[in-house]
Design a protein around this motif. Structure first.
Motif, PDB file in Angstrom:
ATOM      1  N   PHE A 110      -7.257  24.874  85.178  1.00  0.00           N
ATOM      2  CA  PHE A 110      -7.668  25.762  84.097  1.00  0.00           C
ATOM      3  C   PHE A 110      -7.699  25.080  82.728  1.00  0.00           C
ATOM      4  O   PHE A 110      -8.062  25.707  81.738  1.00  0.00           O
ATOM      5  N   GLN A 111      -7.339  23.810  82.671  1.00  0.00           N
ATOM      6  CA  GLN A 111      -7.380  23.089  81.402  1.00  0.00           C
ATOM      7  C   GLN A 111      -8.825  23.042  80.881  1.00  0.00           C
ATOM      8  O   GLN A 111      -9.727  22.529  81.546  1.00  0.00           O
ATOM      9  N   GLY A 112      -9.044  23.639  79.709  1.00  0.00           N
ATOM     10  CA  GLY A 112     -10.371  23.668  79.098  1.00  0.00           C
ATOM     11  C   GLY A 112     -11.325  24.670  79.713  1.00  0.00           C
ATOM     12  O   GLY A 112     -12.507  24.711  79.351  1.00  0.00           O
ATOM     13  N   LYS A 113     -10.835  25.503  80.641  1.00  0.00           N
ATOM     14  CA  LYS A 113     -11.694  26.474  81.310  1.00  0.00           C
ATOM     15  C   LYS A 113     -11.658  27.837  80.616  1.00  0.00           C
ATOM     16  O   LYS A 113     -10.887  28.066  79.683  1.00  0.00           O
ATOM     17  N   LEU A 127       0.299  30.180  79.587  1.00  0.00           N
ATOM     18  CA  LEU A 127      -0.450  28.943  79.339  1.00  0.00           C
ATOM     19  C   LEU A 127       0.250  28.065  78.314  1.00  0.00           C
ATOM     20  O   LEU A 127       0.316  26.833  78.469  1.00  0.00           O
ATOM     21  N   GLN A 128       0.786  28.671  77.266  1.00  0.00           N
ATOM     22  CA  GLN A 128       1.503  27.906  76.243  1.00  0.00           C
ATOM     23  C   GLN A 128       2.739  27.238  76.824  1.00  0.00           C
ATOM     24  O   GLN A 128       3.025  26.080  76.509  1.00  0.00           O
ATOM     25  N   GLU A 129       3.469  27.980  77.675  1.00  0.00           N
ATOM     26  CA  GLU A 129       4.678  27.415  78.286  1.00  0.00           C
ATOM     27  C   GLU A 129       4.364  26.240  79.203  1.00  0.00           C
ATOM     28  O   GLU A 129       5.215  25.378  79.424  1.00  0.00           O
ATOM     29  N   ALA A 134      -6.805  26.932  77.333  1.00  0.00           N
ATOM     30  CA  ALA A 134      -7.943  27.596  77.976  1.00  0.00           C
ATOM     31  C   ALA A 134      -8.477  28.687  77.065  1.00  0.00           C
ATOM     32  O   ALA A 134      -7.771  29.187  76.185  1.00  0.00           O
ATOM     33  N   GLU A 135      -9.720  29.055  77.302  1.00  0.00           N
ATOM     34  CA  GLU A 135     -10.360  30.114  76.522  1.00  0.00           C
ATOM     35  C   GLU A 135     -10.176  31.447  77.248  1.00  0.00           C
ATOM     36  O   GLU A 135     -10.553  31.578  78.415  1.00  0.00           O
ATOM     37  N   ALA A 152     -16.611  33.524  83.329  1.00  0.00           N
ATOM     38  CA  ALA A 152     -15.339  32.792  83.350  1.00  0.00           C
ATOM     39  C   ALA A 152     -15.265  31.898  84.575  1.00  0.00           C
ATOM     40  O   ALA A 152     -15.991  32.083  85.558  1.00  0.00           O
ATOM     41  N   ASP A 153     -14.365  30.903  84.505  1.00  0.00           N
ATOM     42  CA  ASP A 153     -14.137  29.991  85.628  1.00  0.00           C
ATOM     43  C   ASP A 153     -13.062  30.517  86.567  1.00  0.00           C
ATOM     44  O   ASP A 153     -12.907  30.028  87.687  1.00  0.00           O
TER      45      ASP A 153
END
Length: 285
Positions: A110-113, A127-129, A134-135, A152-153
């Protein structure tokens, strides 16, 4: 006399089970058609039927005193609310899911997805933890369709059986949190209402304990009583009653549903016969 105000989801997965729990606690609710507020006659309780998403705010503001609500919603809303007791039903999880053709289960997929979700706060915190950027696309309903229309991905949503994901060509990869229905309360309860809540929680515990327990009766050779008694995870000690047939006794006890078959196998191996299992309606300890 004031009444304890409880909020219940007015429709959806928690509605029926919440009412059933109250009924099992001896609280009988006579709903009129489309009533949003009902006063109970045989317990100091007033029921308010609310939209699920509104319940945490009503609790924090003290508009209602207690509520039956999903843990996932409390986590998402970040309200100043105390969980009184977990209720064991409406279990689900908040999970990430991807199109079934995606082969990896790794979170860094999901990095950058782009991720579609109805739980933006829960997802953002997770996601922050985990240092994933990601968007996030916020969708109020039908999140599962987002990857199919190119929005979405992947998605982040509640999952129970996983059948909805499967029908939409998705599969679950990472679980953010597990959830179930809980009894939650505001921090502004009066002493009188705290006393009402204690009585209600006492009844709820008796109902939940009974649901996870079975009453068991069996015939046992007298020379096996000690080993059988040691096998039983009883509250205090089993009840032992001599039978008319010499050398035999009947043992009565309680076992938990979670370890039911494991205990039954041990009992049979140690000589127990004619094992009878009876459901328990209420269990007060």
């Amino acid at each position: 006399m004031s009444k304890l105000k409880i909020a219940i989801q007015k429709s959806g997965r928690l509605y029926e089970e919440s009412l059933q729990l109250l009924k099992d606690c001896g609280i009988y609710v006579n709903n009129g058609k489309d009533q949003l507020k009902v006063s109970v006659d045989n317990f100091p309780l007033e029921i308010m039927y609310l939209r699920n998403s509104d319940i945490p705010q009503y609790l924090e503001d003290g508009v209602v005193d207690i509520a039956i609500v999903g843990e996932n919603l409390l986590e998402e809303k970040y309200k100043k609310i105390e969980i009184v007791h977990k209720l064991g039903f409406s279990k689900c999880r908040v999970s990430l899911a991807v199109p079934k053709e995606v082969e990896t289960d790794r979170l860094d997929y999901f990095q950058g997805k782009k991720i579609a979700t109805s739980y933006p706060n829960t997802l953002k915190k997770f996601l922050q933890e985990n240092n994933i950027s990601a968007e996030i696309h916020i969708i109020s309903g039908s999140v599962e369709i987002a990857p199919n229309i190119g929005l979405a991905d992947g998605i982040c949503d509640i999952v129970s059986s996983g059948s909805t994901l499967f029908k939409n060509g998705l599969r679950e990869t990472v679980t953010l949190l597990s959830s179930e229905a809980v009894l939650a309360k505001t921090f502004t309860l009066s002493d009188e209402k705290k006393a009402f809540l204690e009585k209600l929680v006492f009844r709820i515990k008796a109902v939940l304990k009974a649901k996870n327990s079975k009453y068991i009766l069996m015939n046992v050779p007298n020379d096996k009583i000690v080993v059988i008694s040691e096998t039983l995870p009883v509250l205090k000690s089993p009840t032992i009653i001599p039978l008319a047939e010499k050398g035999w006794s009947s043992i009565h006890s309680v076992i938990e549903e979670d370890t039911f078959w494991e205990v039954i196998d041990k009992l049979k191996d140690n000589g127990a016969q004619d094992i009878l299992i009876i459901p328990i309606d209420k269990m007060v300890i």
